[in-house]
Write a protein that holds these residues in place. Structure first.
Motif, PDB file in Angstrom:
ATOM      1  N   THR A  52       0.964  -1.190   0.012  1.00 20.51           N
ATOM      2  CA  THR A  52      -0.030   0.134   0.105  1.00 20.51           C
ATOM      3  C   THR A  52       1.050   1.229  -0.055  1.00 20.51           C
ATOM      4  O   THR A  52       1.772   1.503   0.953  1.00 20.51           O
ATOM      5  N   ILE A  53       0.744   2.031  -0.958  1.00 24.36           N
ATOM      6  CA  ILE A  53       1.648   3.255  -1.263  1.00 24.36           C
ATOM      7  C   ILE A  53       0.555   4.590  -0.780  1.00 24.36           C
ATOM      8  O   ILE A  53      -0.405   4.786  -1.543  1.00 24.36           O
ATOM      9  N   ALA A  54       1.028   5.452  -0.021  1.00 26.71           N
ATOM     10  CA  ALA A  54       0.329   6.398   0.357  1.00 26.71           C
ATOM     11  C   ALA A  54       1.148   7.766   0.250  1.00 26.71           C
ATOM     12  O   ALA A  54       2.155   7.884   0.871  1.00 26.71           O
ATOM     13  N   LEU A  55       0.568   8.573  -0.539  1.00 23.83           N
ATOM     14  CA  LEU A  55       1.514   9.705  -0.937  1.00 23.83           C
ATOM     15  C   LEU A  55       1.005  10.762  -0.053  1.00 23.83           C
ATOM     16  O   LEU A  55      -0.233  10.995   0.238  1.00 23.83           O
ATOM     17  N   THR A  56       2.097  11.416   0.413  1.00 23.71           N
ATOM     18  CA  THR A  56       1.677  12.633   1.447  1.00 23.71           C
ATOM     19  C   THR A  56       1.879  13.891   0.818  1.00 23.71           C
ATOM     20  O   THR A  56       1.486  14.870   1.208  1.00 23.71           O
ATOM     21  N   ARG A  57       2.759  14.067  -0.329  1.00 26.76           N
ATOM     22  CA  ARG A  57       3.066  15.141  -1.112  1.00 26.76           C
ATOM     23  C   ARG A  57       3.512  14.790  -2.527  1.00 26.76           C
ATOM     24  O   ARG A  57       4.249  13.825  -2.506  1.00 26.76           O
ATOM     25  N   MET A  58       3.098  15.757  -3.318  1.00 26.43           N
ATOM     26  CA  MET A  58       3.433  15.651  -4.914  1.00 26.43           C
ATOM     27  C   MET A  58       3.589  16.749  -5.694  1.00 26.43           C
ATOM     28  O   MET A  58       2.559  17.515  -5.397  1.00 26.43           O
ATOM     29  N   THR A  59       4.397  17.095  -6.385  1.00 25.08           N
ATOM     30  CA  THR A  59       4.367  18.274  -7.226  1.00 25.08           C
ATOM     31  C   THR A  59       3.095  18.452  -8.164  1.00 25.08           C
ATOM     32  O   THR A  59       3.056  17.346  -8.817  1.00 25.08           O
ATOM     33  N   ALA A  60       2.386  19.473  -8.042  1.00 21.85           N
ATOM     34  CA  ALA A  60       1.029  19.623  -8.691  1.00 21.85           C
ATOM     35  C   ALA A  60       1.528  19.916 -10.177  1.00 21.85           C
ATOM     36  O   ALA A  60       0.884  19.490 -11.210  1.00 21.85           O
ATOM     37  N   LYS A  61       2.339  20.998 -10.561  1.00 21.96           N
ATOM     38  CA  LYS A  61       2.713  21.227 -11.770  1.00 21.96           C
ATOM     39  C   LYS A  61       4.190  21.758 -11.875  1.00 21.96           C
ATOM     40  O   LYS A  61       4.998  22.039 -10.914  1.00 21.96           O
ATOM     41  N   VAL A  62       4.648  21.749 -13.070  1.00 25.81           N
ATOM     42  CA  VAL A  62       5.762  22.526 -13.259  1.00 25.81           C
ATOM     43  C   VAL A  62       5.724  23.197 -14.512  1.00 25.81           C
ATOM     44  O   VAL A  62       4.968  23.095 -15.248  1.00 25.81           O
ATOM     45  N   SER A  63       6.627  24.254 -14.558  1.00 22.08           N
ATOM     46  CA  SER A  63       6.534  25.426 -15.253  1.00 22.08           C
ATOM     47  C   SER A  63       7.862  25.835 -16.166  1.00 22.08           C
ATOM     48  O   SER A  63       7.821  26.454 -17.086  1.00 22.08           O
ATOM     49  N   ALA A  64       8.850  24.779 -15.937  1.00 20.74           N
ATOM     50  CA  ALA A  64      10.052  24.865 -16.633  1.00 20.74           C
ATOM     51  C   ALA A  64      10.936  23.642 -16.778  1.00 20.74           C
ATOM     52  O   ALA A  64      10.520  22.666 -15.902  1.00 20.74           O
ATOM     53  N   ALA A  65      11.607  23.484 -17.639  1.00 18.68           N
ATOM     54  CA  ALA A  65      12.344  22.197 -18.004  1.00 18.68           C
ATOM     55  C   ALA A  65      13.109  21.789 -16.839  1.00 18.68           C
ATOM     56  O   ALA A  65      13.367  20.625 -16.541  1.00 18.68           O
TER      57      ALA A  65
END
Length: 815
Positions: A52-65
């Protein structure tokens, strides 16, 4: 030959289908597991996965390479044994999503369907069975190979020592929004529901104390209010006055918690007033502030079902001003948004007409909040705007449609670990895809389910994302309502939706056991006193009972028992009355055994069951008397009656509303025992008594005369020609007529009658004593006569030789 061609075509299509739909290429168990996660599956369903993998935080968007994509979370070992070399890595795809349907497909797959992956990060040591291990994964956005605005899938998976994926990974999304790239933002409006299920039967009894937990810190309702209060994102509040009514009752307390199934007569200790409830009301008022809000009708009734089963009176009552006033009282101002929101945003033409009229939605003033399912999507290739029109009997009216997919996504249960992050990432991906479809300006409405239960983390994150994402512009709902409507075809209400409504048999029992009695009860109450049963009926037809049939029936039946019990406390007391005489009064007692302060005002109506025998009142029937009683009081009322016969007569007494003539309860039958006699019977009885007394008097007079005559007679009359004269009480002859009244009447000197009349025959004018009368004396020289029997007829007169003289002795000489 034709079959071979078909097989060849299908064989050629299989790789294409697999490439376009990764979910189809995934193993069946993996596809089901991914779908369960996307729908917010409970932990029990996830326990079948190896991890069971539970995410606590994740980058929502990226604006540059050069930006980095970072994911943190925990992995739990569900294999049942220790895993010595458990590793975690990112999976991604360099294929940009081209439609919202592709998001559905990828969200339901395991990460191993994504072609790219990052280096594996091993656990610090062996992970025991049931043990958890934290992880942090990161990679550069350049690995995605996407330089334009769009959405790409990114997942997290666990692998064993051999590098084989373990089931239980998660797939999410990252939005690429390069700087300097112009994007036409979509205007998004939030509907923030402050609605709950029903917690009371009548106004005095709660069926549970769950609401106290929901408004306390950490509770569902407390989290909703706190998230909106701490955000600058505009929302439009949807408020159920019944919920505020419940919380206010708890805040002012004490209140009674009587679980369903508990005897309605059982004494239950009251619960002290709730400080948490009072604090929540204050927080709600602060959070709403000057933001627009609209009322749903009291207790949020199932409008479609009520219209279908012809119970629109209850729908009208839910919109009554006095029922909506509680929201204005709590929030300090009346609702300023005019919105009608049927359950699930679905309604037929009849319900739409009713809601338009009751919510006072005019042309260009207010709107109906409906699901997009109610309309045919225009063939444009992109998601249409939210504003359109809907036909009603009064003409076209503005309709604001909310996106069903978005509402489903944000309404997912985020109780499972990591669910909140997945929901927020999917929300951003969906809105980014909508914005990327076209540069045409559009509007978007998000309306979570009525009983939305997000964590505060999720609710706050969604609001923050709505304001921070460059492809979104958060606005109040009235901004969207005023937008130019897009023409769309009204699709109507699907028949399949009927199975979700409150059923006909359930509502028929509500009408039979609750509606009539509650209306009767309320009609005799003096304002502001209220029975609480009219609101109880609205709670019984609440849409919150959908899908909870057993609980709904038990609550409804308990309310019916409470209503019957309280109605029995008001009415005319049963008695038996005895009445003597032709007219008089009977006394009836009216009792109000309700608690003090619950005042009633009614007309006591009395009617005879046999008008020929007993008449009520002096003019006509039925007879009415006004009654006004406070709780705990009784009053005796005197009723004039007229009786025309005797026996038992039934008098029916009941209470009637003075306002509308509505009869309260079944009434009471009173037995009146009458003992009066009729006029004819009185005449007959009086005549019989007069005859009886006259007869007795005559016989008594005759008996007295006989006794006096017998006492006066001392002999009988003798020979012929002798005249016996009764003197003044002395023996012998006396002057003619001596001792008699001057008129010759047959009376003695003392005035009493003689018992015989004037002598006739040859001795005219002479009086002779009849033979045998005591006290009479014979003429001189006449032989004494033997006493005569006064009850025997006189013997015929005889001559000296013994022959009859030819006539009877009549008190004088014979001729």
């Amino acid at each position: 030959m034709r079959r071979l061609r078909r097989a060849a075509v299908l064989a050629a299509l299989v790789p294409c289908l697999a490439a376009q739909a990764p979910a189809m290429a995934a193993p069946p168990h993996a596809a089901r597991a991914g779908a369960a996660k996307a729908a917010g599956a409970p932990a029990a369903a996830r326990a079948r996965d190896q991890v069971t993998i539970a995410l606590t935080r994740m980058t929502a968007k990226v604006s540059a390479a050069g930006d980095r994509i970072t994911v943190t979370g925990t992995v739990q070992n569900n294999t049942g044994k220790a895993v010595p070399s458990l590793g975690v890595r990112l999976r991604f795809s360099q294929q940009r999503m081209t439609s919202r349907s592709m998001l559905d497909q990828y969200a339901a797959t395991q990460p191993y369907n994504l072609s790219g992956y990052s280096p594996t990060v091993p656990a610090a040591g062996a992970v025991p069975a049931g043990g958890k291990q934290a992880f942090r994964l990161s990679m550069k956005a350049t690995a995605l190979g996407v330089a334009t605005f769009g959405v790409v899938p990114v997942g997290v998976e666990a692998v064993n020592a051999a590098g084989q994926p373990l089931s239980g990974g998660v797939t999410s999304f990252v939005t690429v929004a390069p700087k300097g790239r112009r994007v036409t933002p979509v205007k998004i409006g939030w509907v923030w529901p402050v609605i709950d299920r029903m917690h009371r039967t009548n106004d005095r009894n709660f069926t549970d104390d769950q609401l106290a937990k929901d408004v306390a810190p950490g509770g569902r309702l407390a989290g909703l209010v706190a998230a909106a209060r701490g955000s600058r994102t505009p929302v439009t509040w949807a408020v159920d006055p019944a919920l505020l009514d419940d919380v206010r009752t708890m805040a002012t307390g004490p209140y009674t918690v009587r679980p369903v199934g508990t005897s309605i007569t059982k004494e239950i200790a009251p619960t002290a007033k709730s400080a948490a409830a009072a604090a929540w009301l204050g927080d709600l008022k602060t959070a709403v502030g000057s933001s627009p809000y609209f009322d749903v009708p009291y207790a949020d009734p199932d409008a479609v079902a009520l219209v279908r089963w012809k119970m629109t009176a209850q729908l009208k009552a839910a919109y009554a001003a006095d029922n909506l006033q509680v929201a204005a009282d709590v929030l300090g101002r009346p609702a300023d948004a005019r919105i009608a929101w049927p359950v699930a945003g679905l309604a037929g033409r009849g319900t739409i007409d009713q809601l338009t009229r009751l919510a006072k939605i005019g042309k260009g003033d207010g709107a109906l909040l409906l699901s997009k399912q109610m309309f045919e999507d225009p063939v444009t290739g992109y998601t249409s705007g939210a504003t359109t029109t809907v036909p009603t009997s009064a003409g076209n009216r503005t309709a604001v449609t909310y996106d069903d997919e978005l509402s489903r996504i944000v309404s997912q249960d985020d109780g499972a670990p990591g669910s909140a992050v997945l929901v927020q990432q999917r929300f951003l991906a969906e809105t980014a895809m909508i914005s990327a479809e076209t540069s045409v300006p559009r509007t978007l409405v998000v309306a979570p389910t009525r009983h939305w239960s997000p964590s505060r983390q999720l609710a706050s994150g969604l609001l923050a994302a709505s304001s921070a994402a460059p492809w979104l512009k958060a606005v109040p709902l009235d901004t969207i309502t005023r937008a130019a409507p897009e023409p769309r075809q009204y699709a109507g209400y699907a028949d399949a939706n009927e199975r979700n409504e409150l059923g006909g048999p359930y509502l028929a029992e509500v009408r039979r056991s609750l509606v009539k009695g509650s209306d009767q009860f309320s009609s005799i109450m003096v304002p502001p006193a209220e029975t609480g049963y009219r609101k109880g009926v609205l709670r019984a037809v609440s849409a919150s009972w959908r899908g909870h049939n057993g609980r709904a029936v038990r609550s409804r039946d308990m309310l019916a028992r409470q209503l019957a019990h309280d109605m029995a406390k008001v009415g005319v007391l049963r008695t038996v009355i005895s009445l003597a005489g032709r007219s008089g009064e009977i006394t009836l007692t009216v009792a109000n055994d309700l608690p003090p302060g619950r005042r009633i005002k009614a007309l006591l109506r009395v009617e005879s069951g046999n008008r020929a025998k007993l008449q009520i009142g002096r003019i006509e029937q039925p007879h009415y008397l006004e009654v006004e009683l406070n709780g705990g009081q009784k009053v005796a009322k005197r009723i004039p009656v007229q009786v025309s016969g005797n026996g038992n007569v039934t008098v029916h007494a009941d209470l009637v509303s003075p306002a509308d003539g509505r009869v309260f309860g079944p009434g009471q039958d009173i037995t009146v025992r009458t003992t009066a006699l009729g006029r004819t019977a009185l005449l007959i009885t009086g005549g019989a008594l007069a005859v009886l007394f006259l007869g007795v008097g005559v016989r008594a007079t005759r008996a007295r005369r006989r006794r006096k005559a017998e006492a006066a007679v001392d002999g009988s009359t003798g020979g012929m020609g002798a005249t016996a004269v009764v003197g003044a009480g002395l023996p012998g002859a006396g002057p003619a007529g001596a001792g008699f009244p001057p008129d010759g009447g047959d009376r003695l000197p003392d005035g009493s009658p003689t018992g015989f009349g004037t002598a006739t025959g040859n001795g005219a004018g002479a009086h002779a004593a009849p033979s045998g009368v005591p006290g009479a004396h014979a003429a001189p020289g006449a032989p004494p006569a033997a006493p005569a029997d006064p009850w025997r007829p006189a013997e015929p007169d005889r001559t000296g030789d013994g022959r009859p003289s030819g006539g009877r002795h009549r008190g004088g000489n014979g001729g």
